[in-house]
Design an enzyme around this catalytic site. Structure first.
Site: not given
Ligand code: DQA
Length: 148
Positions: A11-12, A19, A24, A75, A78, A81, A88, A99, A101, A103, A108, A112
């Site tokens: 998301p986002n 943003r 980012y 990635n 949100a 977390h 799963d 994985e 990220h 940032s 942070r 997070r």
């Protein structure tokens, strides 16, 4: 040998470039996608680069990848977390998983610092900006090559 990799963005991340640039960077989602496709082409990887704001859609992509893709880079944004469902699904996917990220999630906010997926993936990249995406593709290429 050519591999198929699924690169999932949560998301986002469609709003990259607009943003929170301090976290980012200024690279847009479209630019990042193009950079990743270019690097994949160089490495002879067939890359599917997708984004969703919907948790269930991401779970379905991971489930379907089992039959189609040789590895997943994610990635989860949100959902990293919060999502036991994505964790799963990743656990069921029994091939290479990375994985990513943009940032550094460990310097942070407290919430997070906990990733629900870190312990079910092969490895991770964080805090390296959009370069992290390219590094994840290079790492995935090496992992799959070494396996074959
Ligand atoms: C992120 C970090 C997450 O905590 C955040 O919710 C994001 C992006 C990153 O790439 O740094 O949306 O996954």
């Amino acid at each position: 040998m050519s591999f198929k990799i699924l690169f999932i963005n949560g998301p986002n991340l469609n709003l990259l470039g607009e943003r929170e640039q301090s976290q980012y960077g200024s690279t847009t989602f479209k630019e990042l996608k193009e950079l990743c496709l270019k690097k994949s082409q160089e490495l002879n990887i067939k890359l599917e680069f997708v984004q969703s704001n919907i948790e269930g859609e991401i779970v379905t992509w991971i489930q379907k990848a089992k039959k189609v893709h040789d590895g997943i880079i994610i990635n989860a944004a949100a959902f990293t977390h919060t999502s036991v469902a994505i964790r799963d699904a990743l656990q069921i996917f029994d091939k290479a998983k990375i994985e990513v990220h943009i940032s550094n999630i460990y310097n942070r906010e407290e919430f997070r610092k906990k990733s629900l997926i870190s312990d079910v993936v092969t490895g991770g990249v964080f805090g390296l900006g959009s370069n992290g995406y390219i590094l994840a593709i290079i790492a995935m290429h090496k992992i799959i090559n070494d396996e074959n």
